[in-house]
Design a protein around this motif. Structure first.
Motif, PDB file in Angstrom:
ATOM      1  N   TYR A   1       3.775   4.111   4.569  1.00 43.41           N
ATOM      2  CA  TYR A   1       3.257   3.637   3.458  1.00 43.41           C
ATOM      3  C   TYR A   1       2.448   4.687   2.775  1.00 43.41           C
TER       4      TYR A   1
ATOM      5  N   CYS B   1       9.251  -2.290  -4.689  1.00 45.49           N
ATOM      6  CA  CYS B   1       8.515  -3.344  -4.451  1.00 45.49           C
ATOM      7  C   CYS B   1       7.973  -4.062  -5.713  1.00 45.49           C
TER       8      CYS B   1
ATOM      9  N   CYS C   1       4.080  -3.555  -5.561  1.00 44.02           N
ATOM     10  CA  CYS C   1       3.066  -2.284  -5.827  1.00 44.02           C
ATOM     11  C   CYS C   1       3.983  -1.173  -6.271  1.00 44.02           C
TER      12      CYS C   1
ATOM     13  N   CYS D   1       7.885  -4.913  -0.463  1.00 43.99           N
ATOM     14  CA  CYS D   1       8.026  -4.018   0.705  1.00 43.99           C
ATOM     15  C   CYS D   1       7.305  -4.432   1.622  1.00 43.99           C
TER      16      CYS D   1
ATOM     17  N   CYS E   1       3.430  -4.488   1.536  1.00 46.57           N
ATOM     18  CA  CYS E   1       2.680  -5.766   0.753  1.00 46.57           C
ATOM     19  C   CYS E   1       2.850  -7.048   1.566  1.00 46.57           C
TER      20      CYS E   1
HETATM   21 ZN    ZN Z   1       4.712  -3.371  -1.887  1.00 49.76          ZN
END
Ligand code: ZN
Ligand code: AMP
Ligand code: FES
Length: 314
Positions: free
Chosen positions: A142, A274, A277, A286, A289
């Motif tokens: 990520y 997501c 975010c 996601c 998160c």
């Molecule tokens: Zn996210």
């Protein structure tokens, strides 16, 4: 290595690259190793001219070897490089890793960005999960993709090795899992908006070769293992055992599978983003998160327990 001579200069050899049946002295080894990586990069079109490359460096031997070889390739392909290191907040291990990467970046004169997972609200030890390593993988992927996307890099390069690829392939074949094949590429193009292309220039290099290279070049690297890593990786042990019996097996195996993967075509998975975010996700929120939320909830539960204990003590 008794009496063996370096194939390049004729001086006493110190190592043998078994796959290539070539003995080398320490001084000739780095140029040979770098020429192998250059050959892989050109043959499989892993990197293209003028690309902006974000190099992910953990501080271990493999990604240290990657940064150094890419520095060597940068002038030939007119690449521009930046290193990213992710500090995962794993106590002394993370502190030492960051220190090594800082030293390396300075030595190689490559700009460095250090991202701290704690700035995103949690650390790896705070993740209360059985599979900490898979949570860690989620966090690393990520943060690498996010930084590369925000700063408009063309590709993210990682130090995944021939050992990693061979073990991954064998494990998934044994499990009858086919989805993995699509991920099996030395260059995986960004398949959707916001997903940066991933490249693995060392996919034909073994961990043994990487170690020889970083030692011969006297590059700083961290030999310590992450305290969360499993004591042994049985799939890697298996592919290395075959390699011992059949030199070159791992490289030929990963080449063969990469060919099959390329022929099997691209997946057109449905893509979501997501809601929290905005990064790519497989559901509404996601995986990163979700981890963040879990850790925040776990931390507040702990705090409540601490407060209750304090209350009872007084
Ligand atoms: Zn996210
Ligand atoms: P691993 O998933 O630990 O086997 O690492 C695979 C590759 O991911 C490494 O060769 C690095 O390129 C990259 N990587 C792993 N950990 C980090 C980190 N903490 N910071 C930056 N890159 C990393
Ligand atoms: Fe991620 Fe060890 S480096 S759990």
């Amino acid at each position: 290595m008794k009496d063996a001579k370096c194939k390049k200069c004729g001086k006493p050899a110190v190592v043998k690259f078994r796959t290539y049946r070539i003995s080398l002295c320490e001084a000739c080894l780095p140029a040979f190793y770098e020429s192998l990586v250059e050959r892989s990069v050109k043959r499989h079109r892993i990197l293209r001219e003028n690309e902006r490359v974000l190099v992910a460096v953990s501080g271990g031997k493999d990604s240290v070897a990657l940064a150094s070889t890419l520095k060597n390739l940068a002038s030939k392909l007119n690449l521009s490089l930046e290193i990213i290191h992710i500090n995962l907040g794993i106590g002394e291990y993370s502190e030492k890793s960051e220190e090594v990467v800082r030293k390396l970046a300075e030595m190689l004169e490559i700009p460095l960005q250090v991202e701290h997972l704690s700035d995103f609200g949690f650390t790896i030890p705070a993740v209360r999960m059985r599979k900490v390593c898979s949570a860690c993988g989620t966090a690393k992927r990520y943060l690498m993709n996010r930084y590369a996307r925000l700063h408009r890099f063309d590709v993210v390069a990682t130090g995944h090795t021939c050992d990693d690829f061979a073990a991954f392939a064998l494990k998934n074949i044994a499990g009858g899992n086919l989805e993995w094949l699509l991920k099996f590429q030395p260059r995986a193009e960004g398949f959707a908006e916001g997903v940066v292309t991933k490249v693995r220039p060392l996919f034909e290099r073994t961990e043994e070769e990487n170690l020889l290279y970083v030692k011969a070049k006297k590059l700083p690297f961290l030999a310590d293992k992450c305290p969360f890593s499993p004591p042994k990786d049985e799939w890697k042990e298996i592919v290395r055992e075959i390699e011992r019996k059949k030199a070159g097996f791992m490289r030929n195996f990963v080449r063969g599978i990469a060919k099959i993967a390329a022929a099997s075509g691209e997946s057109v998975a449905s893509v979501k983003y997501c809601k929290i975010c905005g990064e790519i996700a497989s559901s509404d929120v996601c995986a990163f998160c979700k981890l963040r939320l879990r850790s925040v909830v776990a931390e507040s539960e702990n705090e409540m327990q601490r407060q209750t204990k304090r209350k009872h003590a007084t």
